[in-house]
Motif scaffolding. Structure first.
Motif, PDB file in Angstrom:
ATOM      1  N   VAL A 125      41.172  48.420  46.145  1.00  0.00           N
ATOM      2  CA  VAL A 125      40.980  48.765  44.735  1.00  0.00           C
ATOM      3  C   VAL A 125      39.645  49.490  44.567  1.00  0.00           C
ATOM      4  N   VAL A 126      38.656  49.053  45.315  1.00  0.00           N
ATOM      5  CA  VAL A 126      37.316  49.583  45.123  1.00  0.00           C
ATOM      6  C   VAL A 126      37.142  50.943  45.800  1.00  0.00           C
ATOM      7  N   SER A 127      37.541  51.033  47.062  1.00  0.00           N
ATOM      8  CA  SER A 127      37.200  52.231  47.836  1.00  0.00           C
ATOM      9  C   SER A 127      38.198  53.383  47.603  1.00  0.00           C
ATOM     10  N   LEU A 168      42.945  42.002  26.026  1.00  0.00           N
ATOM     11  CA  LEU A 168      43.544  41.666  24.728  1.00  0.00           C
ATOM     12  C   LEU A 168      42.771  42.363  23.601  1.00  0.00           C
ATOM     13  N   ASN A 169      41.450  42.443  23.754  1.00  0.00           N
ATOM     14  CA  ASN A 169      40.667  43.198  22.757  1.00  0.00           C
ATOM     15  C   ASN A 169      41.127  44.651  22.703  1.00  0.00           C
ATOM     16  N   PHE A 170      41.312  45.238  23.886  1.00  0.00           N
ATOM     17  CA  PHE A 170      41.721  46.646  23.976  1.00  0.00           C
ATOM     18  C   PHE A 170      43.075  46.841  23.280  1.00  0.00           C
ATOM     19  N   LYS A 219      22.566  44.448  39.888  1.00  0.00           N
ATOM     20  CA  LYS A 219      24.023  44.397  39.759  1.00  0.00           C
ATOM     21  C   LYS A 219      24.494  43.058  40.307  1.00  0.00           C
ATOM     22  N   VAL A 220      25.649  42.600  39.813  1.00  0.00           N
ATOM     23  CA  VAL A 220      26.122  41.282  40.270  1.00  0.00           C
ATOM     24  C   VAL A 220      27.628  41.307  40.544  1.00  0.00           C
ATOM     25  N   TYR A 221      28.049  40.437  41.459  1.00  0.00           N
ATOM     26  CA  TYR A 221      29.464  40.292  41.884  1.00  0.00           C
ATOM     27  C   TYR A 221      29.985  41.551  42.577  1.00  0.00           C
ATOM     28  N   ILE A 222      29.128  42.306  43.207  1.00  0.00           N
ATOM     29  CA  ILE A 222      29.585  43.568  43.797  1.00  0.00           C
ATOM     30  C   ILE A 222      30.291  43.283  45.134  1.00  0.00           C
ATOM     31  N   ARG A 281      42.855  33.172  40.539  1.00  0.00           N
ATOM     32  CA  ARG A 281      42.089  32.760  39.351  1.00  0.00           C
ATOM     33  C   ARG A 281      41.079  33.851  38.978  1.00  0.00           C
ATOM     34  N   ALA A 282      40.454  34.410  40.027  1.00  0.00           N
ATOM     35  CA  ALA A 282      39.492  35.500  39.792  1.00  0.00           C
ATOM     36  C   ALA A 282      40.184  36.731  39.209  1.00  0.00           C
ATOM     37  N   GLY A 283      41.455  36.895  39.550  1.00  0.00           N
ATOM     38  CA  GLY A 283      42.212  38.045  39.047  1.00  0.00           C
ATOM     39  C   GLY A 283      42.440  38.020  37.548  1.00  0.00           C
ATOM     40  N   ARG A 284      42.165  36.879  36.911  1.00  0.00           N
ATOM     41  CA  ARG A 284      42.266  36.836  35.442  1.00  0.00           C
ATOM     42  C   ARG A 284      40.917  37.166  34.793  1.00  0.00           C
ATOM     43  N   ILE A 285      39.892  37.298  35.649  1.00  0.00           N
ATOM     44  CA  ILE A 285      38.535  37.602  35.150  1.00  0.00           C
ATOM     45  C   ILE A 285      38.138  39.016  35.529  1.00  0.00           C
ATOM     46  N   ALA A 286      38.440  39.404  36.762  1.00  0.00           N
ATOM     47  CA  ALA A 286      37.950  40.674  37.299  1.00  0.00           C
ATOM     48  C   ALA A 286      39.130  41.587  37.629  1.00  0.00           C
ATOM     49  N   PRO A 287      38.923  42.883  37.672  1.00  0.00           N
ATOM     50  CA  PRO A 287      37.705  43.604  37.324  1.00  0.00           C
ATOM     51  C   PRO A 287      37.499  43.745  35.816  1.00  0.00           C
ATOM     52  N   VAL A 288      38.512  43.377  35.065  1.00  0.00           N
ATOM     53  CA  VAL A 288      38.322  43.315  33.616  1.00  0.00           C
ATOM     54  C   VAL A 288      39.028  42.037  33.182  1.00  0.00           C
ATOM     55  N   SER A 289      38.384  41.280  32.317  1.00  0.00           N
ATOM     56  CA  SER A 289      38.935  39.961  31.982  1.00  0.00           C
ATOM     57  C   SER A 289      40.151  40.100  31.067  1.00  0.00           C
ATOM     58  N   ARG A 290      40.951  39.042  31.064  1.00  0.00           N
ATOM     59  CA  ARG A 290      42.147  39.057  30.207  1.00  0.00           C
ATOM     60  C   ARG A 290      41.750  39.222  28.735  1.00  0.00           C
ATOM     61  N   ASP A 350      27.688  32.795  46.785  1.00  0.00           N
ATOM     62  CA  ASP A 350      28.670  31.800  47.219  1.00  0.00           C
ATOM     63  C   ASP A 350      29.780  31.765  46.186  1.00  0.00           C
ATOM     64  N   MET A 351      30.967  32.182  46.586  1.00  0.00           N
ATOM     65  CA  MET A 351      32.096  32.230  45.659  1.00  0.00           C
ATOM     66  C   MET A 351      33.167  31.245  46.129  1.00  0.00           C
ATOM     67  N   GLU A 352      33.890  30.641  45.201  1.00  0.00           N
ATOM     68  CA  GLU A 352      34.969  29.707  45.555  1.00  0.00           C
ATOM     69  C   GLU A 352      36.289  30.482  45.683  1.00  0.00           C
ATOM     70  N   ASN A 383      33.365  39.795  50.463  1.00  0.00           N
ATOM     71  CA  ASN A 383      32.301  39.020  49.809  1.00  0.00           C
ATOM     72  C   ASN A 383      31.758  39.728  48.584  1.00  0.00           C
ATOM     73  N   GLN A 384      31.130  38.918  47.722  1.00  0.00           N
ATOM     74  CA  GLN A 384      30.470  39.477  46.532  1.00  0.00           C
ATOM     75  C   GLN A 384      28.948  39.327  46.683  1.00  0.00           C
ATOM     76  N   PHE A 385      28.222  40.267  46.086  1.00  0.00           N
ATOM     77  CA  PHE A 385      26.770  40.336  46.253  1.00  0.00           C
ATOM     78  C   PHE A 385      26.045  40.585  44.945  1.00  0.00           C
ATOM     79  N   VAL A 407      31.858  51.155  47.915  1.00  0.00           N
ATOM     80  CA  VAL A 407      32.146  50.107  46.930  1.00  0.00           C
ATOM     81  C   VAL A 407      31.579  50.528  45.582  1.00  0.00           C
ATOM     82  N   PHE A 408      31.793  49.698  44.573  1.00  0.00           N
ATOM     83  CA  PHE A 408      31.534  50.138  43.197  1.00  0.00           C
ATOM     84  C   PHE A 408      30.703  49.091  42.473  1.00  0.00           C
ATOM     85  N   ALA A 409      29.607  49.534  41.858  1.00  0.00           N
ATOM     86  CA  ALA A 409      28.709  48.579  41.192  1.00  0.00           C
ATOM     87  C   ALA A 409      28.480  48.969  39.746  1.00  0.00           C
TER      88      ALA A 409
END
Ligand SMILES: Cc1cc2nc3c(=O)[nH]c(=O)nc-3n(C[C@H](O)[C@H](O)[C@H](O)COP(=O)(O)OP(=O)(O)OC[C@H]3O[C@@H](n4cnc5c(N)ncnc54)[C@H](O)[C@@H]3O)c2cc1C
Length: 387
Positions: A87-89, A373-375, A153-156, A360-369, A199-201, A207-209, A121-123
């Protein structure tokens, strides 16, 4: 309306499926547990042309579109190898560089992205801005011909395996004095760029950075495009490919989980001669999840078709809806599969609970649910914005 893939797309799907199955989920999990990357799979997919399906042939790609790349993402995920860096590259970085980079940037980066020898990758996400990209605080200042980038930047994802990171920063517009977005292609070993692994669950080989940029000096041609005016369109160019391919990854993961569970429930017997799948309390949730995954696939197909036809605005609505639907469906499918497998569902061996963190992360990233819904509320239903 045409629901059929072309012969080439069919062949691509079958070939990617075969590749994915040769590696499989146990390979993905073993790499994640060893703290390693799925390098062999990535390189083989690159050699076979699957990473560059959406890159034009003159830059070494397959000359297809996001429809083809979404097939690659879905089929690898359906084989138990959901690779976020697809998705990123190839989806985000290659699209941005192809559509808005200079010819020199295309020649420098696209062939390597196509054959898998390069990863970009994308930040964009920042600790203090989060979902509100208007608050981005990473700033690029001119210093002679050079640029100096400073920010956090976070979660990259994937910084440790990439050559470059496409950083979204802000620059001062000399005409208005206002800050406007600009994208920079930053080498991951640039002086002043530090990374710290989070450290991600999530059980994943990717990995995220956290990234710290402290006066990272870049040459003038690190800026994507010929001028600062390329910034905003370049930023938007990555959004539809990102949403469509991440949705495809979710749909593939959902398919994987449902297949695992239904194979198990069709044969497992604990009440005499009947399989546990004969009990509707077991079969209906699986069937319900299968319906949700299939509905998401339909929307992914629509979004990718619109996008490849150049109908960006409609693709934006469909892509967001596809991402929402696939994110929910994948999470439902994995959770339902775990339940259907009982205790086996929680073991590493059966390879289903291993995906709980990722979906579970897929409901948050790369754009949250919620942001989707706002969009939809604003752009489809005409509601006012509350934020
Ligand atoms: C596994 C993973 C990989 C990632 N990879 C990358 C990457 O490679 N590159 C990158 O740039 N980023 C990446 N991200 C970051 C991801 O895009 C962000 O986590 C996401 O955009 C949400 O931002 P946030 O975490 O700051 O949440 P926040 O913005 O703090 O939001 C927290 C919660 O509040 C909700 N919320 C916020 N604003 C509103 C609102 N106006 N209305 C309703 N609800 C709202 C959100 O939906 C969310 O549920 C990754 C994240 C994860 C988990």
């Amino acid at each position: 309306m045409n629901f059929d893939l072309t012969d080439e797309q069919d062949q691509l799907r079958d070939a990617v499926r075969a590749l994915g199955r040769r590696y499989g989920h146990s390979y993905f999990v073993s790499k994640a547990k060893a703290g390693e990357h799925t390098t062999e799979l990535w390189h083989e997919a690159g050699r076979l042309g699957y990473l560059g399906v959406n890159i034009p042939t003159e830059y070494g790609g397959g000359g297809g579109g996001i429809t083809e790349l979404a097939l690659v993402c879905e089929e690898l995920a359906a084989a138990g190898c959901p690779l976020l860096l697809l998705v990123v590259s190839p989806a985000i970085a290659a699209t941005v560089i192809h559509k808005h980079g200079t010819e020199e940037q295309r020649k420098r980066h696209l062939p390597g992205l196509a054959d898998g020898s390069q990863k970009i990758v994308f930040a964009i996400t920042e600790p203090d801005a989060g979902s509100n990209f208007h608050r981005l605080g990473t700033v690029a200042r001119r210093d002679g011909d050079d640029w100096l980038l400073t920010g956090r930047k976070v979660y990259i994802s994937g910084v440790d395996e990439a050559d470059h990171v496409l950083v979204v920063a802000r620059t001062e517009d000399s005409a208005t004095g206002k800050l406007k977005p600009a994208l920079f292609i930053v080498p991951t070993d640039a002086p002043g760029l530090e990374k710290s692994k989070l450290d991600m669950e999530i059980l994943s080989p990717e990995n995220q950075f956290l990234l710290y940029l402290d006066d990272v000096r870049l040459p003038a041609d690190a800026l994507v495009g010929e001028s600062l005016d390329a910034g905003l369109p370049a930023l938007f160019a990555g959004l539809n490919p990102e949403r469509i391919t991440v949705a495809a990854m979710g749909a593939g993961t959902g398919r994987y989980a449902i297949e695992k569970a239904s194979d198990y429930t069709a044969t497992r017997k604990v009440w005499g001669g009947r399989s546990i799948g004969s009990h509707q309390g077991v079969a209906h949730p699986l069937a319900h999840a299968a319906v949700q995954v299939e509905l998401a696939r339909l929307m992914i197909h629509k979004a990718a078709t619109l996008y490849d036809a150049g109908r960006d605005l409609e693709a934006g609505v469909a892509g967001n809806m596809a991402k929402y639907a696939a994110g929910e469906a994948a999470a439902l499918a994995v959770d339902t599969a775990v339940q259907a497998l009982g205790g086996a569902g929680m073991t590493t061996e059966y390879g289903v609970a291993t995906l709980l963190g990722a979906v579970r992360a897929g409901r948050i990233a790369p754009v949250s649910r919620e942001m989707i819904l706002n969009f939809v509320a604003q752009h489809v239903l005409g509601q006012d914005k509350s934020y």
